[in-house]
Design a protein around this motif. Structure first.
Motif: not given
Lengths: 287, 184
Positions: A196-210
């Motif tokens: 799904x192109x509109x389904x995204x997540x937050x990465x709980x371990x940055x620096x990659x945030x999404x």
């Protein structure tokens, strides 16, 4: 009675107007981008150029605003006007952004494919141009590993953040250094496992945030064709497109607020779920 | 190429072909504004392309320019990939990963024929890991090539020695000079 002494930068918080900023519990996808199409938003795609005539782009590319940067004899050379796509990669990113925010205007800033010398210098010049030109959203599906350029990219990304340009970068496809994706002033994106192109997540371990769609994605490519491809390069423009929708509906939001809206509308935040991670080496290293 | 680097690079490409289930693989080293095939594995005659110079284009060009690994399913009419020349017909999938750390020295490119599935995220990770190993070997190779004196430098040095110790070096210097004369 006189005011108590305070540092020069202090302001009385009660008097600061935050407009119609919503409360956190009001931040939903419907509030964020429901009914939006990206109208009024200008997006820069800093990449290998864009094939503006590709049928998937529906004439969304602002051809006359296109700029190309290359390094010749040690100097960065700027060329204004339409150009081609050297590899297909920029057209792919532009196609993804357009598929999500169809009314947004896309501009190509070409920094790849003009020779192998001074790539970081051309890339930095292209990003600086995008920030100076005040683009609302900047998609960077590339980065540099050169430490010599770390501070220069840090400075220009901070300038974008405070100057109201939202930079979306692709994290490196494997866990290794890449600038400017490591900076807090940008939104760094890797792949999730969703279609799904509109389904995204937050990465709980940055620096990659999404985390967004980037695996086995059908994209526009050279010669009017489409291909299927995989990589963080294609996850970043999904977030850039969603950011364009949000900025289209809420033009007053600043990058900090935009990130907050993305956080609040991420699938794993709304659903309180964990995120499946792609790549067995990445999973092993995260254990 | 030095005798040490060659089997190491061939082994790295063979391992990459094996772990990603590719049918052919090449290691391409940047030389000025071109790429040179320096190692190969898989296919019917992979060694046939060693030393071949190719333009910085296709997926290999993208990877070298962007410093990021890339995996694409190649459209049948796209002949811009190096991999396109190593298979019967165009490859179905091409995976490429950059070699080197701060500076990209080359690219590891892998291809699958029509009818096989696409490369996966796991394949990208494994190829990237092996490309980093190849990068270390390429850096050694690059250093070795940089320290080899040119024929002209070698001749000048021998001429100096011939003047200083004619009994020992005069014959060598004359031979070298005659070789250069024959080349002109």
């Amino acid at each position: 009675m006189s005011d108590p002494p305070r540092p020069a930068w202090t302001q009385a918080g009660e008097g600061l107007d935050v407009g119609d900023a919503p409360r956190l519990d009001e931040l939903t996808p419907e509030w964020a981008w429901g009914g939006a199409d990206g109208a009024g938003v200008r997006i820069a795609v800093i990449d290998s150029g864009i094939d503006a005539a590709h049928p998937r782009l529906d004439d969304c590319v602002d051809r006359d605003a296109a700029v190309s940067f290359a390094v010749r004899n040690g100097e960065v050379v700027r060329s204004d006007g339409p150009h081609d796509d050297s590899f297909g990669h920029g057209t792919a990113c532009a196609g993804i952004v357009h598929s999500i925010a169809p009314a947004a205007r896309v501009t190509s800033i070409k920094v790849l494919g003009n020779g192998l010398q001074g790539k970081a210098a051309a890339f930095h010049a292209g990003l600086t141009h995008a920030i100076d030109a005040g683009f609302d959203v900047v998609n960077l599906s590339l980065g540099t590993r050169k430490r010599d350029w770390a501070l220069a990219f840090h400075d220009v990304c901070d300038r974008a953040y405070f100057g109201n340009s939202f930079i979306v970068t692709a994290a490196n496809n494997v866990q290794r250094r890449s600038f400017p994706s490591l900076y807090a002033s940008v939104a760094s994106v890797a792949c999730n496992l969703d279609d799904d192109p509109l389904r995204f997540h937050v990465n709980p371990e940055p620096p990659t945030e999404f985390l967004a769609r980037g695996i086995d994605v059908e994209v526009a490519w050279l010669d009017g064709q489409t291909i299927r491809t995989t990589g963080n390069s294609y996850a970043a423009p999904h977030i850039a497109g969603i950011a364009a929708l949000i900025r289209s509906k809420h033009p007053g939001l600043r990058p900090f607020q935009l990130k907050t809206v993305l956080w609040a509308t991420a699938a794993n935040v709304r659903e309180r779920s964990s995120v499946p991670v792609a790549g067995k080496l990445t999973r092993a290293m995260n254990r | 190429m030095t005798s040490v680097a060659r089997p190491v690079l061939d082994a790295i490409v063979a391992a990459a072909v094996d772990v990603t289930a590719a049918s052919v693989g090449w290691l391409l080293m940047i030389d000025d504004e071109d790429l040179v095939v320096v190692a190969a594995a898989g296919g019917s005659d992979p060694q046939a392309r060693l030393g071949e110079r190719v333009a910085v284009s296709g997926v290999a060009g993208l990877v070298i320019s962007s410093e990021q690994a890339a995996a694409i399913d190649t459209p049948p009419s796209d002949t811009s990939n190096v991999g396109a020349g190593g298979l019967d017909g165009n490859p179905a999938g091409v995976l490429a990963a950059p070699c080197g750390d701060d500076d990209v020295l080359g690219v590891l490119e892998l291809a699958r024929p029509q009818g096989s599935g696409p490369f996966t995220v796991d394949d990208i990770e494994e190829a990237t890991l092996l490309a980093r190993v190849a990068g270390a070997a390429l850096a050694e190779l690059d250093d070795a090539l940089a320290t080899v004196p040119s024929p002209g430098e070698l001749a000048a040095g021998l001429e100096r020695l011939a003047v200083a110790a004619p009994a020992r070096y005069a014959v060598v210097a004359r031979l070298l000079a005659s070789l250069f004369e024959a080349d002109r």
